[in-house]
Design a protein around this motif. Sequence first.
Motif, PDB file in Angstrom:
ATOM      1  N   VAL A   1      43.213 -15.419 -75.303  1.00  0.00           N
ATOM      2  CA  VAL A   1      41.970 -15.703 -76.017  1.00  0.00           C
ATOM      3  C   VAL A   1      41.701 -14.616 -77.048  1.00  0.00           C
ATOM      4  O   VAL A   1      41.318 -14.877 -78.185  1.00  0.00           O
ATOM      5  CB  VAL A   1      40.791 -15.796 -75.021  1.00  0.00           C
ATOM      6  N   PHE A   2      41.950 -13.397 -76.643  1.00  0.00           N
ATOM      7  CA  PHE A   2      41.715 -12.285 -77.559  1.00  0.00           C
ATOM      8  C   PHE A   2      42.524 -12.463 -78.836  1.00  0.00           C
ATOM      9  O   PHE A   2      41.985 -12.429 -79.944  1.00  0.00           O
ATOM     10  CB  PHE A   2      42.106 -10.978 -76.874  1.00  0.00           C
ATOM     11  N   TYR A   3      43.800 -12.678 -78.660  1.00  0.00           N
ATOM     12  CA  TYR A   3      44.629 -12.772 -79.864  1.00  0.00           C
ATOM     13  C   TYR A   3      44.344 -14.041 -80.646  1.00  0.00           C
ATOM     14  O   TYR A   3      44.404 -14.053 -81.873  1.00  0.00           O
ATOM     15  CB  TYR A   3      46.105 -12.649 -79.499  1.00  0.00           C
ATOM     16  N   GLY A   4      44.029 -15.093 -79.933  1.00  0.00           N
ATOM     17  CA  GLY A   4      43.677 -16.325 -80.631  1.00  0.00           C
ATOM     18  C   GLY A   4      42.463 -16.113 -81.518  1.00  0.00           C
ATOM     19  O   GLY A   4      42.455 -16.478 -82.700  1.00  0.00           O
ATOM     20  N   LEU A   5      41.462 -15.465 -80.953  1.00  0.00           N
ATOM     21  CA  LEU A   5      40.250 -15.223 -81.746  1.00  0.00           C
ATOM     22  C   LEU A   5      40.524 -14.286 -82.905  1.00  0.00           C
ATOM     23  O   LEU A   5      39.983 -14.439 -84.001  1.00  0.00           O
ATOM     24  CB  LEU A   5      39.149 -14.647 -80.851  1.00  0.00           C
ATOM     25  N   MET A   6      41.387 -13.317 -82.665  1.00  0.00           N
ATOM     26  CA  MET A   6      41.729 -12.402 -83.760  1.00  0.00           C
ATOM     27  C   MET A   6      42.326 -13.188 -84.923  1.00  0.00           C
ATOM     28  O   MET A   6      41.957 -12.990 -86.085  1.00  0.00           O
ATOM     29  CB  MET A   6      42.741 -11.350 -83.281  1.00  0.00           C
ATOM     30  N   LEU A   7      43.239 -14.077 -84.589  1.00  0.00           N
ATOM     31  CA  LEU A   7      43.884 -14.839 -85.667  1.00  0.00           C
ATOM     32  C   LEU A   7      42.874 -15.751 -86.344  1.00  0.00           C
ATOM     33  O   LEU A   7      42.908 -15.931 -87.567  1.00  0.00           O
ATOM     34  CB  LEU A   7      45.067 -15.637 -85.108  1.00  0.00           C
ATOM     35  N   LEU A   8      41.979 -16.306 -85.573  1.00  0.00           N
ATOM     36  CA  LEU A   8      40.973 -17.172 -86.194  1.00  0.00           C
ATOM     37  C   LEU A   8      40.084 -16.369 -87.136  1.00  0.00           C
ATOM     38  O   LEU A   8      39.709 -16.831 -88.215  1.00  0.00           O
ATOM     39  CB  LEU A   8      40.124 -17.850 -85.129  1.00  0.00           C
ATOM     40  N   SER A   9      39.764 -15.146 -86.712  1.00  0.00           N
ATOM     41  CA  SER A   9      38.937 -14.347 -87.626  1.00  0.00           C
ATOM     42  C   SER A   9      39.723 -14.043 -88.892  1.00  0.00           C
ATOM     43  O   SER A   9      39.159 -14.005 -89.989  1.00  0.00           O
ATOM     44  CB  SER A   9      38.470 -13.067 -86.940  1.00  0.00           C
ATOM     45  N   GLN A  10      41.030 -13.863 -88.736  1.00  0.00           N
ATOM     46  CA  GLN A  10      41.836 -13.644 -89.942  1.00  0.00           C
ATOM     47  C   GLN A  10      41.743 -14.857 -90.865  1.00  0.00           C
ATOM     48  O   GLN A  10      41.588 -14.722 -92.080  1.00  0.00           O
ATOM     49  CB  GLN A  10      43.291 -13.378 -89.568  1.00  0.00           C
ATOM     50  N   ALA A  11      41.824 -16.020 -90.250  1.00  0.00           N
ATOM     51  CA  ALA A  11      41.742 -17.235 -91.065  1.00  0.00           C
ATOM     52  C   ALA A  11      40.409 -17.299 -91.799  1.00  0.00           C
ATOM     53  O   ALA A  11      40.346 -17.624 -92.995  1.00  0.00           O
ATOM     54  CB  ALA A  11      41.918 -18.457 -90.178  1.00  0.00           C
ATOM     55  N   GLY A  12      39.347 -16.956 -91.084  1.00  0.00           N
ATOM     56  CA  GLY A  12      38.036 -16.982 -91.723  1.00  0.00           C
ATOM     57  C   GLY A  12      37.971 -16.032 -92.900  1.00  0.00           C
ATOM     58  O   GLY A  12      37.472 -16.359 -93.977  1.00  0.00           O
TER      59      GLY A  12
END
Lengths: 172, 499, 472, 636, 109
Positions: free
Chosen positions: B112-123
């Motif tokens: 979840v941590f890394y998934g959210l990190m990548l999503l924030s990158q996308a944002g």
Amino acid sequence: MSVTQILFWFLSFLAIGGAVMVVASRSPVNSILFLIITFFAISGHYILLNAQFLAIVNIIVYAGAIMVLFLFVVMLMNLNAETEPPHKSKYLMYAGVITGSSLLLLVVAALRKSESIQQMTQLKDGDVGLLKNLGRALFTDYVFPFEISSVLFLSAMIGAVVISKRDKEVHS
Amino acid sequence: MFGNSITIPHLLIFIPVIAGLVTFFIKSESGAKTWSLLAAFITLGVSAASLVYSKNNELNGLTFNYEWLKHIGASFAVSLDGTGRLLTFLTAVSFPIIFIATYKNSYKSSNVFYGLMLLSQAGLMGVFVASDALLFYFFWELALVPVYFLCSRWGGERRIQATFKFFVYTFAGSLLMLIGIIYVYLHTSPVLDPNTHAIVVEHSFSMSYFHGVLLSPSQQNWLFWLFFIAFAVKMPIFPFHTWQPDTYEQSPTAVTMVLSGVMVKMGLFGVIRWILPVFPQAVIKFDNVVIGLSVVGMIYASLIAIKQDDLKRFAAYSSIAHIGLMCAAIFTAKSIALEGVMVQMFNHGINIIGLWIVIGLIEKQLGVRKISQLGGVAHRAPVLTIMLVVIAFANIALPLTNAFVGEFMMFTGLFQFNIWYTVFAGISIILAAVYTLNMVQKVFFGENNDLTASMTDISLNEKFILVVVLVLIFFVGVYPQPFFDLTKDSIALLLTRFK
Amino acid sequence: MNAIILTAVWGIVMMFGGVFFKKKTTALYWAVAGLVLVLALNCYELVQPAWFLNKTEYRVLFNIDVKEMLHFNSFNLTFISIMLVCTLFYFLLNGRDIEKVGDSVSEYFALIFFVLCGVSIAATFNTLLTLFLGIEIMSIPLYILTGSDKRNLKSNEAALKYFLMGSFSTGIMLMGIAFVYGGNSNGSFFIDAINLGDGKIPPLVGVGLVFLLIAMAFKVSAAPFHFWTPDVYDGAPTVFTSFMATIVKAAGFIAFIRLFENAFGKVHLQWQALIAVITAATLLIGNITAVFQQSVKRMLAYSSIAQAGFMLLAIFAMNETAKEGLVLYAAAYSLATIGIFAILIKMNDYTIDGFNGLAKQQPVLAVTAAVFLLSLTGIPLTAGFQAKFFMLVAALKNGHQHWLVVFAVLCAAVSAYYYFKIIQAIFFKEGSDVAANDWDISNGFKILLIIVSMLIILLGLFPTLITEWLHY
Amino acid sequence: MSNTLQIVWLIPFLPLIGFLVNGLFRKQLSKSLVGIIGSGVILASFALSVYVFMQVKGGNIHLAHYFNFINTDSIKVGFDFQVDQLSSLFLLIITGVGFLIHVYSTSYMHEEDSKDFAKYFAYLNLFVFSMLLLVMGGNYIIMFIGWEGVGLCSYLLIGFWFRNNDYNNAAKKAFIMNRIGDLGFLLAVFWLYNKLGTTDYHTVFENAGKLTPADLTGITLLLFVGATGKSAQIPLYTWLPDAMAGPTPVSALIHAATMVTAGIYMIARSNIMFTMAPVTHYVIAAVGLATAILAATIALKQNDIKKVLAYSTVSQLGYMFLGLGVGAYTGAVFHVMTHAFFKALLFLGAGSVIHAMGGEQDMRNMGGLKKYMSITHITFLLGCLAIAGMPPFSGFFSKDEILAAAFKQNPLYWGLGVAGAMMTAFYMFRLYGMTFLGKFRGTHEQEHHLHESPAAITVPLSILAVLAVIGGLVGIPEVFMHGGHKLEVFLEPIFATTNEYVKEHQPHEALSHSTELGLMAASVIGALAALLFAWNKFSKYEKTDAAETGLGKILANKWYVDELYNTVIVKPLNSFAAFLNNVVEKKGIDGAVNGVGKAVNYGSRQIRLLQSGQVGTYVLLMVVGILVLFIIQFFL
Amino acid sequence: MPINYYIVLSVALFSIGIIGVLTRRNAIIIFMCVELMLNAANLLLVAFSKMHNLALGLNFPTLASDAQIFVFFIMVVAAAEVSVGLAIIVMIYRNIHSVDVNFLNRLKN
């Protein structure tokens, strides 16, 4: 002053007086009786306004059936002047009376400038209020509302059943 | 609904999105780490390609758009101009650095941590490539949400309150901006069919329509503040900054890096992309106010930084001071200052990430961030110390490190604007030296204490990543020219609004 | 037309079903089946004009000459469809819990169908009479559903409060109708045949307008006529709160905007200030009061007031975008609220602390709850954002009273405060093991929640999926 | 023809290589290798510098453009080097003295463990690199790079022994005070750029005439602020004495010979602008003179051998600024050169003494070292004579050139300058007397260890001593020898424009030879008298416990300037920062932000009381609402 | 009779109804006052119908019947409401043996 005018004033005072007594009288039974008087007075107005059918319905349905139902419930609960809860606190009462009357004042004041309030209503004349005319309108133009109000009654019926029926099992 | 061709900006958004979503389903910790690192590298590759892909710097150089909410004139329009390329590149560089630097950290439910990190990158990517105001707002908020969860879930003791303050603060700011966006939108000219000249939609969210919008000075005046407050909160500049130290203090280090390295650039980018071209008159009207605030903020934050005992808060205030300069420079609307801002946005990102890496390493080893409890780290960890000293000096803009060029140009621009601001802001140069050296001295020099005696030097991956940071620091410090070439045309275009 | 007739008929079917159904669950199956049927036929009616664009004949199953007392167009029909879809999700998610309220399960379903009938009428009325009937058909079954948990004093109290205040508002509405009728020199109840004069509205109509406004504001629980809402939503069985807070409230709004657009739209500016005041008050009271609530159920009641404040912006703005936005808002808000209520019902403890650590115990519930709450907050990528966005566009397009818009977004920021309290509880706080629920959650329930949240995200991405239907 | 100077880039590049090699491989390299690399690169640079010097002497000056440091539409800064007479002279000083000090360091720092040893040499190389950048830069920005670079190295080297927090404080103080000056420098550069659109020396100087007097005054004053920081002038001089915390060779190289003279270099480089700004000239002269006197008075009462030398340096720098301020640019540069020789010599000598004394720096515990350390003693004596301005040692020539120019400007300057020179002679021979004469006052253990230093130390000392003795001969004044001032001739191109400008705008009568001789005699006699008095007084120095009183106490406490700064600036700043942190930030701004939240919470608690649960109240409120709406609709 | 007499009469009845709702605590009386309000509206409708009939009657002979039929529907609704309302009141009476609305304040804040 014509007869109709005399009748108008008489019925108006009767209605208002009855209404005031509904609010003021202590015993619920008296309230109901005064309400019935008010309804009669209103029916009188209906007749004056050439709505004979409504006048009858008002007496039969309202003054008759509905008020009897009220009376029945009050009797059932054995409510009388003694069991009646005291009036609300004084301030609340004053507030209620003041706000209620200011509403009256406000509405009247708002309408003061209106031209249409000088329009006359025709009294004791015409036949629109006759059952024949109303019936025709009801079953032609108003057939949809008429039908759909059955849903209202059905739901009221179910409601009464649902609320009154005792549940088999006890729920917390 | 989606277009038939995929361009670089799309890739920059969708690679992290898809990778992030996939990450949620990777159960093993190492798998999630490896996968997200891989994704970050692919993004970096794409971003690097965007730097060489096209030399022309027109606004629409890397544009592709298709209708999204057609009947209200919003489209999924993305493009990359020089500024966008610069910042997407920063984003793309930051994430692998962050991932490698924190590779050894272990997180609960790391997928979840890394998934959210990548999503924030996308944002973040989305913010930098959006050339449609609504889309911009969309990504603006979206970048926030994963970060909110990251901070609140994996942060420090008071993380929930701190992050929440941060969230509500920025959310309120951005909602005000949304009003501004809509208001401007309602004043854009109708979109005409190129052939029939019939009106297709009455208004448009497209950036070019925004840039072409005609607003009266009084309208600009209040719209300006609606936008500016949103950006000011994000940057943050004085006095909208109080969320930042708390949030930085409470966030997990990896997230703090994202926040401070990249996310604060959103505010600056927003000013450059949306305030300067759209409200030029208001900018001229309020430049003194904003620059005044920024300059006061610089001094203020520097002074407060002197008094901080927590390394993270220290870095936060230092960052506020630096951002203040950038904001002031932007509002001078001088080309030299803007050139400086461009390169400095990148540099600040790199430097502060470097700083966080060091702070993170200390905290991870010793479990302490209090400056007063540390000391003599240099004995036990000389390599770390050297790295930190370099980064610290880059942070205070020593020449031949990257920040010098940017700060020099920004100050020059500020000087052109008004000499007294420069003098005042210049004081922060001195104060920066004061607080940075204080920190270096107290943490790294002096005698060991019981705590730091157990310190060991950094490991290979950390060394590697810090070397990368150092190389970037010196490369840009000695040869910043590529960044100027990259952003030259964007700035020229921007400044046409002020002539 | 199909929806009105069929819901009424199916209500009767369910009513009689109560006699024949052996098992409680049977009622649910029948209800779902009926709803699907209604939905299908309503959609059939909706897509019809597109299929038979050139034909003059308008094919519906039940073609009753209503003498133009109802008015069907794609806007109304789309709205009804959306409400039916929401109800379908509501049935599927909450069916089991309806059974737990009391013995008269199929009666409950019958009443819900009657409410839906009222909703359909409220969405399509064309005269003040049908408006009145529609509203009453919606309200009366709700009084009963509110009190359906008979042994529960809170439920009783809520029912009585709802009933008394509801009939009070009925009185006000009738007064309004009477005045509007009196002031209408055309002497008609048709809402598009009201003579508003030229220039200022005639005082009689004006008085009627204010009364009608108040009555409608009551139905959509706008301040200061919202007082029934928290108590009733709190006291009613949670499943029915969910229904009341979503579908019924949305129908109230559609009736509101249709009435005021068709009847008084031309003199919009003369009464806009009233709406502005009401909107501001609603936003303020709803959002501020929600902040301090400890019970999630009651908090959601206040939040529904707050959301109503945002929806009122549509009536404030009164333009095409506002209508689109209102439908979108209704969909977004209903889906999210139904979802969050469905989860709430599964909790043992309705306080915010009751949600602590949900993420660990039930990740699916936690994530979907987050989506619902984010949508209610209005975070992009969720339908809630698009809804709020449309509202803001509409309000700004209107061009008057910009302060209201600023105020609205500030209140929206406050709303993050209480929605995120739940998110914080779910994800970031540790639940005590003692309070661990013995979860009665099927996989189907989870899948449905996921579908609903996906739908919210889909609408957040492409609100046109709804808004395109509104215009042909 | 500039081809022959194409190799100038190697001069700074070699030290950079040395830095990188020593820095990166500090764990692998042995000490001797480190020493060889560290010194070798400087030697190579020195060789190149000599070559360059010869070339420049032949009239071959060189402008090199390597790459664009910054190249945008609005600003162009090249990575440019400019090698001309002035820079080549400084190149010689930096690399020459630098090399000697590197050699000296191989021995002096030998006790450090090998990693630190390598680190030391890396820093030293980096310093030389930065210093070379400073003097070779072709524009103010490159100069500034070197300018800050030497500041950094100074910081690193002062705090070389970083375990000691006092040393770290000293390093920090040095850097921060330098930064204050740097801000002035930067502002000047901004100003310059803003007015002329460039910072290239040649363009700037060519266009200096286009600047308004106000601009010129502003720019030059700001540049001077920069110089006061780097060159330790009032009010930014206090860091230099503290900087003695660093290893002694560092003090010799950085804090005596090279870095601190950067300010003089910069002003000499910008001479035309300063000449055109008379106000600045006055300020510089006044500040320089004040610094010279103030530092000299403080030096009279210091007991730490390095502190005396440090204040002496400050004082001598004051003289240089006095020279600059009165327009004697050549004299100032001349004094830089001679000062580099004799002050490096003195520092290294002091280092040798400290080395021998096992780290002891207090002169009260020394004495009689003459007999133990003959080479050190002799070289030191020569250095003292040179700084005291005894003819024919180098200091005499350079100092008298400055004093003569000062007299030309204002006899008062001269008078004060001579007073300073007398003090110089006094404290130097106080130092000499206390250290080398009399009898040993240290512990027995120290006495046992006393020894002459190894060759790596004595050879540089000797070389520097020779230079200190004969260095002045490049600038023999006209009085003694026509055309004897070779340096002036050599530097003539640099100051050509200035000279022309002066001729045109501020013509001065040249001093008559007799006056000049009279002045010289007066200053020499004064200095000699002070010298002899000191010699006499301190050759038999005995340790006393009596505390200093009166003026002596004030002097021993350095006029309480540090304390003053502490009370007036540091402490208020600290409390202000604390106030901002504790009150404004936490209670004010954050309090306001949180206050909004609290207000919402409070509002929530209050508003929900409306929801009393009573139907009557609800209806009442509703009716009130109805009334309000009616009023709004009909009566507003 | 001018219509304003009827307007004042109806609004007066309506206001008395409101005052009753505000001042009484007995749920049944409150409900009766609501009925009074409904009747006030009915009266007003009928009066207006006659007014319109007078103004427009020649062209639209059935015009007045609209309002009268409306009143008829109001009575229908009222009847339904009464049955539900009384059922609820009775239910409450069964549970707490009181019809005092002031006792009902479990739900608040």
